[in-house]
Design an enzyme around this catalytic site. Sequence first.
Site, short mmCIF file in Angstrom:
data_model
loop_
_atom_site.label_atom_id
_atom_site.label_comp_id
_atom_site.label_asym_id
_atom_site.label_seq_id
_atom_site.Cartn_x
_atom_site.Cartn_y
_atom_site.Cartn_z
N ASP A 247 0.29 -1.24 -1.28
CA ASP A 247 -0.08 -2.43 -1.54
C ASP A 247 -1.62 -2.52 -0.88
OD1 ASP A 247 0.58 -2.46 1.07
OD2 ASP A 247 1.66 -4.49 0.99
N SER A 248 -1.91 -1.29 -0.17
CA SER A 248 -3.40 -1.20 0.49
C SER A 248 -4.43 -1.31 -0.75
CB SER A 248 -3.33 0.35 0.99
OG SER A 248 -2.87 1.16 0.18
N ASP B 2 4.82 -0.28 -3.83
CA ASP B 2 4.91 -1.19 -2.74
C ASP B 2 5.56 -2.76 -3.52
OD1 ASP B 2 4.85 -0.33 -0.02
OD2 ASP B 2 2.79 -0.38 -0.14
N LYS C 90 8.86 0.47 -2.11
CA LYS C 90 8.93 0.39 -0.63
C LYS C 90 8.84 -0.97 -0.16
CE LYS C 90 5.01 2.11 1.70
NZ LYS C 90 4.39 0.75 2.62
N GLU D 6 8.69 -3.42 3.98
CA GLU D 6 8.50 -3.22 5.20
C GLU D 6 9.48 -4.11 6.02
OE1 GLU D 6 4.43 -4.64 5.85
OE2 GLU D 6 3.44 -3.18 4.56
N GLU E 201 4.36 3.93 10.73
CA GLU E 201 2.89 3.69 10.83
C GLU E 201 2.34 3.36 11.98
OE1 GLU E 201 1.38 1.28 7.38
OE2 GLU E 201 -0.77 1.21 8.67
#
Length: 272
Positions: free
Chosen positions: A52-53, A91, A121, A123, A190
Amino acid sequence: MSVHTEDTRKVTTQRLIEMKQRKEKIAMLTAYDYSMASIIDRAGMDVVLVGDSASNVMAGHSTTLPVTLDQMIWYTQAVCKAVKRALVVADLPFGSYQGNSKEAVHSAIRMMKETGCDAVKIEGGLEIKESVERILSAGIPIMGHLGLTPQSINKFGTYAVRAREAEEAKKLVDDAHLLAELGCFGIVLEKIPADLAQRVTKKVHIPTLGIGAGQYTDGQVLVMHDMLGINTEFSPRFLRRYADLSGVITDAVAHYIKDVKNNDFPNEKESY
Ligand code: KIV
């Protein structure tokens, strides 16, 4: 042109766990479009992350929060068309799985069905346990993400190193255990201290992929635009730049402009 491996077998979540067992490091890099994903895959990457960057490096937002599920599906479709060998992880974006496990599984199913990616993925740890369970029960592989989780930037208020304090470090270790026990196949760690990442890596049976987490994780992940020097505004200590594509592209474009202005392009050979 150099490629890392002649092995053309598809990378699977099981093969990543076997790589951890035989201490073979895992290489992971982001991609968001067909052409770059194709190059990265042919170079021998193990895991391609449609991160999602994309919100930052593709769309120019200052955080990862604005990117939508539809947009992540669009990027992931393009990447999946290109990648033949690497495991493709996508993501799930902010707002598509937190707080409501029914919506989480719906988002994950859409991502898998509409893109053909191999895994998603998400978080977080204990706070998203129910979503993790539901997604896994639908047969969808999950990569976790702990430490600095950019979708929670408004809670943290800073992109500084996480889990330096004992209490946060303990929660991170507990969350890593939880994700592994629930059945996730890997965890991104991270921006946390290297010794903490090493501790987690030793304790869990699934691979850890570090970004700003030192050298003891089972693999490394970077954002493609950062490591290729396309995005030059972001220079954290953990980043190694492997190319200066911004410089290469600027020179090429300036050369093209000059040739057009001087009527050097196109020449006779380049005309019909
Ligand atoms: O979105 C992303 O690129 C990521 C990596 C930084 C791991 O989550």
